[in-house]
Design a protein around this motif. Sequence first.
Motif, PDB file in Angstrom:
ATOM      1  N   PHE A   4     -10.734  -1.584 -28.743  1.00  8.13           N
ATOM      2  CA  PHE A   4     -11.605  -0.802 -29.358  1.00  8.13           C
ATOM      3  C   PHE A   4     -11.715   0.890 -28.858  1.00  8.13           C
ATOM      4  O   PHE A   4     -12.220   1.625 -29.362  1.00  8.13           O
ATOM      5  CB  PHE A   4     -13.101  -1.364 -29.089  1.00  8.13           C
ATOM      6  CG  PHE A   4     -13.438  -1.553 -27.539  1.00  8.13           C
ATOM      7  CD1 PHE A   4     -14.017  -0.297 -26.894  1.00  8.13           C
ATOM      8  CD2 PHE A   4     -13.001  -2.908 -27.094  1.00  8.13           C
ATOM      9  CE1 PHE A   4     -14.299  -0.717 -25.499  1.00  8.13           C
ATOM     10  CE2 PHE A   4     -13.265  -2.988 -25.779  1.00  8.13           C
ATOM     11  CZ  PHE A   4     -14.042  -1.872 -25.077  1.00  8.13           C
ATOM     12  N   PHE A   5     -11.047   1.142 -28.039  1.00  6.74           N
ATOM     13  CA  PHE A   5     -10.759   2.504 -27.323  1.00  6.74           C
ATOM     14  C   PHE A   5      -9.526   3.176 -28.449  1.00  6.74           C
ATOM     15  O   PHE A   5      -9.531   4.255 -28.209  1.00  6.74           O
ATOM     16  CB  PHE A   5     -10.232   2.630 -25.980  1.00  6.74           C
ATOM     17  CG  PHE A   5     -11.485   2.187 -25.108  1.00  6.74           C
ATOM     18  CD1 PHE A   5     -12.374   2.981 -24.926  1.00  6.74           C
ATOM     19  CD2 PHE A   5     -11.282   1.114 -24.105  1.00  6.74           C
ATOM     20  CE1 PHE A   5     -13.604   2.627 -24.422  1.00  6.74           C
ATOM     21  CE2 PHE A   5     -12.421   0.779 -23.225  1.00  6.74           C
ATOM     22  CZ  PHE A   5     -13.435   1.857 -23.263  1.00  6.74           C
ATOM     23  N   LYS A   6      -8.867   2.439 -28.947  1.00  9.95           N
ATOM     24  CA  LYS A   6      -7.753   2.749 -29.786  1.00  9.95           C
ATOM     25  C   LYS A   6      -8.210   3.531 -30.902  1.00  9.95           C
ATOM     26  O   LYS A   6      -8.958   2.946 -31.654  1.00  9.95           O
ATOM     27  CB  LYS A   6      -6.706   1.620 -30.188  1.00  9.95           C
ATOM     28  CG  LYS A   6      -5.522   2.295 -30.856  1.00  9.95           C
ATOM     29  CD  LYS A   6      -4.819   0.710 -31.194  1.00  9.95           C
ATOM     30  CE  LYS A   6      -3.447   1.053 -32.161  1.00  9.95           C
ATOM     31  NZ  LYS A   6      -2.612   0.012 -32.330  1.00  9.95           N
ATOM     32  N   ARG A   7      -7.735   4.768 -31.114  1.00 12.52           N
ATOM     33  CA  ARG A   7      -8.315   5.459 -32.290  1.00 12.52           C
ATOM     34  C   ARG A   7      -7.615   5.187 -33.761  1.00 12.52           C
ATOM     35  O   ARG A   7      -6.447   4.628 -33.515  1.00 12.52           O
ATOM     36  CB  ARG A   7      -7.845   7.038 -32.270  1.00 12.52           C
ATOM     37  CG  ARG A   7      -8.689   7.435 -31.189  1.00 12.52           C
ATOM     38  CD  ARG A   7      -8.651   8.995 -30.727  1.00 12.52           C
ATOM     39  NE  ARG A   7      -9.254   9.682 -29.786  1.00 12.52           N
ATOM     40  CZ  ARG A   7      -9.850  10.791 -29.903  1.00 12.52           C
ATOM     41  NH1 ARG A   7      -9.851  11.431 -30.732  1.00 12.52           N
ATOM     42  NH2 ARG A   7     -10.719  11.269 -28.778  1.00 12.52           N
ATOM     43  N   PRO A   9      -5.685   6.019 -36.732  1.00 15.36           N
ATOM     44  CA  PRO A   9      -4.999   7.221 -37.405  1.00 15.36           C
ATOM     45  C   PRO A   9      -5.550   7.607 -38.581  1.00 15.36           C
ATOM     46  O   PRO A   9      -5.323   8.697 -39.295  1.00 15.36           O
ATOM     47  CB  PRO A   9      -3.740   6.832 -37.125  1.00 15.36           C
ATOM     48  CG  PRO A   9      -3.699   5.368 -37.214  1.00 15.36           C
ATOM     49  CD  PRO A   9      -4.924   4.976 -36.441  1.00 15.36           C
ATOM     50  N   ALA A  10      -5.766   6.512 -39.445  1.00 17.55           N
ATOM     51  CA  ALA A  10      -6.259   6.767 -41.007  1.00 17.55           C
ATOM     52  C   ALA A  10      -7.682   7.290 -41.110  1.00 17.55           C
ATOM     53  O   ALA A  10      -7.868   8.006 -42.333  1.00 17.55           O
ATOM     54  CB  ALA A  10      -6.206   5.457 -41.673  1.00 17.55           C
ATOM     55  N   LYS A  11      -8.428   7.265 -39.962  1.00 14.45           N
ATOM     56  CA  LYS A  11      -9.832   7.922 -40.022  1.00 14.45           C
ATOM     57  C   LYS A  11      -9.693   9.457 -40.319  1.00 14.45           C
ATOM     58  O   LYS A  11     -10.512   9.861 -41.331  1.00 14.45           O
ATOM     59  CB  LYS A  11     -10.762   7.482 -39.080  1.00 14.45           C
ATOM     60  CG  LYS A  11     -11.968   7.919 -38.961  1.00 14.45           C
ATOM     61  CD  LYS A  11     -12.819   7.525 -37.838  1.00 14.45           C
ATOM     62  CE  LYS A  11     -14.358   7.789 -37.846  1.00 14.45           C
ATOM     63  NZ  LYS A  11     -15.059   7.224 -36.708  1.00 14.45           N
ATOM     64  N   LYS A  12      -9.072   9.993 -39.776  1.00 18.91           N
ATOM     65  CA  LYS A  12      -9.079  11.352 -39.970  1.00 18.91           C
ATOM     66  C   LYS A  12      -8.293  12.000 -41.189  1.00 18.91           C
ATOM     67  O   LYS A  12      -8.893  12.630 -42.074  1.00 18.91           O
ATOM     68  CB  LYS A  12      -8.182  12.156 -38.817  1.00 18.91           C
ATOM     69  CG  LYS A  12      -8.221  13.253 -38.714  1.00 18.91           C
ATOM     70  CD  LYS A  12      -7.240  14.237 -37.599  1.00 18.91           C
ATOM     71  CE  LYS A  12      -7.336  15.680 -37.634  1.00 18.91           C
ATOM     72  NZ  LYS A  12      -6.620  16.047 -36.345  1.00 18.91           N
ATOM     73  N   LEU A  13      -7.299  10.965 -41.557  1.00 18.80           N
ATOM     74  CA  LEU A  13      -6.709  11.094 -42.747  1.00 18.80           C
ATOM     75  C   LEU A  13      -7.578  11.155 -43.997  1.00 18.80           C
ATOM     76  O   LEU A  13      -7.592  11.495 -44.947  1.00 18.80           O
ATOM     77  CB  LEU A  13      -5.524  10.385 -43.022  1.00 18.80           C
ATOM     78  CG  LEU A  13      -4.365  10.890 -44.093  1.00 18.80           C
ATOM     79  CD1 LEU A  13      -4.068  12.104 -43.970  1.00 18.80           C
ATOM     80  CD2 LEU A  13      -3.247  10.037 -44.036  1.00 18.80           C
ATOM     81  N   ARG A  14      -8.507   9.827 -44.011  1.00 18.71           N
ATOM     82  CA  ARG A  14      -9.304   9.623 -45.060  1.00 18.71           C
ATOM     83  C   ARG A  14     -10.352  10.685 -45.128  1.00 18.71           C
ATOM     84  O   ARG A  14     -10.830  11.116 -46.316  1.00 18.71           O
ATOM     85  CB  ARG A  14     -10.169   8.179 -44.637  1.00 18.71           C
ATOM     86  CG  ARG A  14      -9.340   7.220 -45.307  1.00 18.71           C
ATOM     87  CD  ARG A  14     -10.312   5.879 -44.887  1.00 18.71           C
ATOM     88  NE  ARG A  14      -9.734   4.706 -44.516  1.00 18.71           N
ATOM     89  CZ  ARG A  14      -9.711   4.339 -43.196  1.00 18.71           C
ATOM     90  NH1 ARG A  14     -10.538   4.947 -42.274  1.00 18.71           N
ATOM     91  NH2 ARG A  14      -8.865   3.535 -42.707  1.00 18.71           N
ATOM     92  N   LYS A  15     -10.820  11.395 -43.946  1.00 11.94           N
ATOM     93  CA  LYS A  15     -12.080  12.628 -44.121  1.00 11.94           C
ATOM     94  C   LYS A  15     -11.237  13.705 -44.824  1.00 11.94           C
ATOM     95  O   LYS A  15     -11.778  14.223 -45.562  1.00 11.94           O
ATOM     96  CB  LYS A  15     -12.279  12.912 -42.622  1.00 11.94           C
ATOM     97  CG  LYS A  15     -13.468  13.826 -42.495  1.00 11.94           C
ATOM     98  CD  LYS A  15     -13.867  13.920 -41.293  1.00 11.94           C
ATOM     99  CE  LYS A  15     -15.156  14.948 -41.119  1.00 11.94           C
ATOM    100  NZ  LYS A  15     -15.634  15.046 -40.037  1.00 11.94           N
TER     101      LYS A  15
END
Length: 58
Positions: A4-7, A9-15
């Motif tokens: 759950f600490f792992k970011r 990577p697709a979240k920033k790209l989705r934004k």
Amino acid sequence: MLSFFKRDPAKKLRKAYMAKLEQAMQAQRSGDIKSYSFITSEADVMHKEIMKLEANDK
């Protein structure tokens, strides 16, 4: 371990993808079809990258 600490990577790209789609919509509304098509193609590349990242997560 502590995943759950792992970011995500697709979240920033989705934004960024959603921002590109918004930018494309604004270009289309203003009648700038050339910019609309260019921005849409950039968004398509982003979408393919998101799909690839999500496929690797599964």
